[in-house]
Every structure is written in C-alpha cells, then in structure tokens.
Enzyme design. Structure first.
Site, PDB file in Angstrom:
ATOM      1  CD  GLU A  35      -3.278   1.326  -0.359  1.00 51.18           C
ATOM      2  OE1 GLU A  35      -2.843   0.440  -0.762  1.00 51.18           O
ATOM      3  OE2 GLU A  35      -3.050   2.201  -0.137  1.00 51.18           O
ATOM      4  CG  HIS A  37       5.566   0.596  -2.992  1.00 45.47           C
ATOM      5  ND1 HIS A  37       5.743  -0.654  -2.538  1.00 45.47           N
ATOM      6  CD2 HIS A  37       7.118   0.458  -3.191  1.00 45.47           C
ATOM      7  CE1 HIS A  37       6.861  -1.084  -2.529  1.00 45.47           C
ATOM      8  NE2 HIS A  37       7.848  -0.287  -2.553  1.00 45.47           N
ATOM      9  CB  SER A 185       9.486  -2.512   4.899  1.00 44.61           C
ATOM     10  OG  SER A 185       9.929  -3.386   4.715  1.00 44.61           O
ATOM     11  NE  ARG A 187      15.414  -5.766   3.521  1.00 46.50           N
ATOM     12  CZ  ARG A 187      15.814  -4.907   2.946  1.00 46.50           C
ATOM     13  NH1 ARG A 187      15.284  -3.512   2.995  1.00 46.50           N
ATOM     14  NH2 ARG A 187      16.922  -5.321   2.165  1.00 46.50           N
TER      15      ARG A 187
END
Ligand code: PAF
Length: 288
Positions: A35, A37, A185, A187
């Site tokens: 979200e 991005h 993120s 990650r």
C-alpha cells in the site's frame, strides 16, 4: 499499461512522451509492492500525465551478507497492483542491462550517507544513488516519489539531485502503516508471527517519543532512553540505532528546538526494520 523490459525500449518511449510535452512521474521500487507504493503511484497519477513505476531489485545496494537473493519477488502481483492503480508504464529491467559487465561508474553522496543506516550498511547508499541516477536518466521524470519510511534515503536523494543540478522534483510521501502501526515494508514478509507482533514496538517507541516531545521534553537523551525501554521489552528485538537528528545534515541533536527526525533501526529476529517520526514544535496560538 505497458511493460518495458529494456533500457533502450523505455528510453525510446520516454523521448516520444517528452515530444508530446507530457509530464512524467517516476515511482522507483524494488517490487513486492504494498500500500505504501500504491500511495506513491496514486499521488504521481494526480500530479503528472504519465506514471512510470520501475521494478528492479538493485544488486548494487545490498552488502555481500545481505538479503539480495532472498529479497521477495512477485512480478505478477506487482503488475496487478500497478494496473489497479492505473500506472501507465512499468519498467522491469534486467540486471545485465542496468549493469553490463564493463560497468564502472558510481554516484556517491558524502557525509550524510555515513550516518544512521550508512554506518551499518556500508556502500548501501552508493548503490541507491547510482541506480536512482540511472533511473532518472532513463525515465527523465519531472517528479520522482519516495516514501518517508526510508527517510535517510529520501534526504540523500534530495541532496544528490540538488548537488548535481538534476532537473527533477523529489516528493517524499507519508509512511503507510499496518493497523498496529508497523510501517509497511516489503521485508515485513520475513517476520514470523511472534516477530510480527514484536515489530510493532518500533512505532510504539516512536509514538512515545512524539508524546514526550509534545509534552515538553526536549532532551534527546531522555527521549531515546525511554524509546530503548519500549523496544528492549521485546525478546527478539535488537536495536541497531536510535537517533534524533536534524533533517538536513542528519546531525545528532541534544536539545530539540524546531523540527527533528527521530529514527530507529532494529533487528527483529533476522529482519532489519527501520522507521521514523518527525518531531515538530507546534506553532504557539495567541501571544503567550
Ligand atoms: O526504496 C527502494 O525501494 C530502493 O532503495 C530504490 C529507491 C527503488 C532504489 O533501488
């Protein structure tokens, strides 16, 4: 939506767009979009005529022991998200095309890249500024969009653009968070369910910093030690750094006046997470 897979083909398309006097918005990403991005793409759609999203896991910004190989990748899902957000062009170059065998040029911003994340990730920002310069030269954006989660990255890119007289406006957009406050993120997918719960402590600590600051605490050392207590309660969290710095030179501030950035990096299990919050003095209302 069109997908371009080579530097040459995108460069040709960009020169056509420029001839038509259309403005270009660039959202540089390493894929595995979320979200955060999507919010950048939405802003770029509002601001510019043609939105280019680049998806490239840039090997140059990973250290030899870092997660380049296992960095999450899912191009199909990324393309679905870009389509939903109505991005115009997706650029998915091959590493060989970006860095041919005889590649030998790098862009490096001195000073601010050696602090915070730069201290524990030597060479990381050189990799970022090099690839972002290449992306700017290929996509020729009028505006490029970055998330505030990577605050140091955004500050470094702004400095690079200013120092090198790059004709691009850098926009930094707010952090998008999960319900419990964890900054989105790519990650986060590495976290186990127990680590995922503990990861929310980074934002808890940042919120506490803001609360203390808003209540009148201006001593960074005192704020930082309270933040450490919050993250320190989590058994699998290990703090890499907590700093309160100015937002230009990233110099540690002892007594906060005006505006400062509270930034944290911590490992939760094996996953390195970063987050930050702006501490800003509220304007006084009235005379007193
Ligand atoms: O923030 C990222 O995803 C990357 O560092 C960037 C800016 C796309 C450069 O590879």
């Amino acid at each position: 939506m069109q997908v371009y897979r080579s530097v040459r083909s995108l460069a040709k398309k960009v020169s056509e767009i420029k001839k038509r006097n259309k403005t270009i918005g660039l959202v540089p990403t390493m894929g595995f979009l979320h979200e955060g991005h999507a919010s950048l793409v939405r802003k770029a759609k509002k601001d510019t005529d043609c939105v280019i999203v680049s998806i490239f896991v840039n090997p140059a910004q990973f250290g030899p022991k870092e997660d380049f190989k296992k960095y999450p990748r899912d191009l199909k899902r990324d393309l679905d998200i870009c389509k939903k957000e109505d991005a115009d062009i997706i650029f998915v170059p091959e590493a060989k095309d970006m860095y041919p065998d005889d590649y030998s040029t790098h862009v490096s911003v001195e000073g601010i890249t050696e602090k915070l994340c730069g201290a524990s990730r030597p060479g990381h920002f050189r990799g970022v500024t090099t690839v972002v310069t290449k992306l700017f030269n290929i996509a020729m954006p009028d505006i490029a969009y970055f998330g505030q989660k990577d605050a140091q990255q955004a500050i470094v890119i702004k400095k690079m653009a200013e120092d090198l007289n790059m004709d691009v406006d850098i926009k930094v957009m707010p952090i998008v968070r999960e319900k419990d406050g964890l900054a989105m993120s790519s990650r986060n997918v590495y976290l186990s369910s127990s680590e995922r719960v503990q990861a929310a402590s980074l934002y808890k600590a940042l919120r506490l910093a803001k609360r203390l600051f808003d209540q009148g605490e201006k001593n960074s050392g005192k704020i930082i030690s309270k933040m450490k207590e919050v993250i320190g309660k989590e058994p699998d969290a290990k703090i890499d750094y907590i700093f309160i710095v100015d937002i230009k030179e990233l110099k540690a501030i002892k007594k906060i006046s005006g505006m400062a950035l509270a930034a944290v990096a911590a490992r939760v299990g094996n996953t390195r997470l970063i987050d930050n919050i702006i501490l800003r003095q509220r304007p006084r209302i009235g005379r007193f």
